[in-house]
Design an enzyme around this catalytic site. Structure first.
Site: not given
Length: 144
Positions: A14, A43, A126, A128
């Site tokens: 992204c 990742h 995670h 985020e």
């Protein structure tokens, strides 16, 4: 009538991740080592290994970074407590948080301020999710 779904392989990153990669790349090119990064910048093993080879040092906690050193926060963003810990250590923060992640953080804080509970869909632990949850931990529940 059946439809055909085509999946692109490999998928790209992204825009926020591309931005974070570019930020770390530019900092490494400056030649002013060492440079630390909070968690892996993306990742993707190939990208992370290349950054390591070029001198990036990935850490899991800001306490691993010497006072006064530079640290890059990835596109995933960080919780306010992590940012505060970095400032308390005198770290020079380079915040490469994705603008869309920042928007989610702001919306989370606003919802909590307005008395709403936040259901955050994601994986506990995670980067985020931890960053977003950290904006309003008392009002946020993770749905894994």
């Amino acid at each position: 009538m059946p439809h055909t779904v085509l999946l692109a392989e490999p998928r790209g990153f992204c825009a926020g991740v591309v931005r974070a990669i570019n930020v770390l790349d530019q900092v490494l090119e400056s030649g002013d080592a060492p440079i630390y990064a909070f968690h892996e910048i993306v990742h993707n093993r190939y990208v992370v290994d290349d950054f390591r080879r070029r001198g990036a040092i990935f850490v899991e906690d800001v306490s691993e970074v010497p006072p006064g050193a530079r640290i890059v926060f990835s596109a995933h963003g960080v919780a306010p407590g992590v940012m505060q810990a970095a400032h308390d250590r005198g770290l020079r923060v380079i915040d490469a948080t994705c603008p869309l992640v920042t928007k989610v953080h702001l919306e989370t804080k606003k919802a909590a301020r307005d008395g709403f509970d936040v259901l955050l869909v994601g994986h506990e632990g995670h980067d985020e999710v931890e960053g977003t949850k950290g904006e309003a931990p008392e009002r946020t529940r993770v749905v894994d």
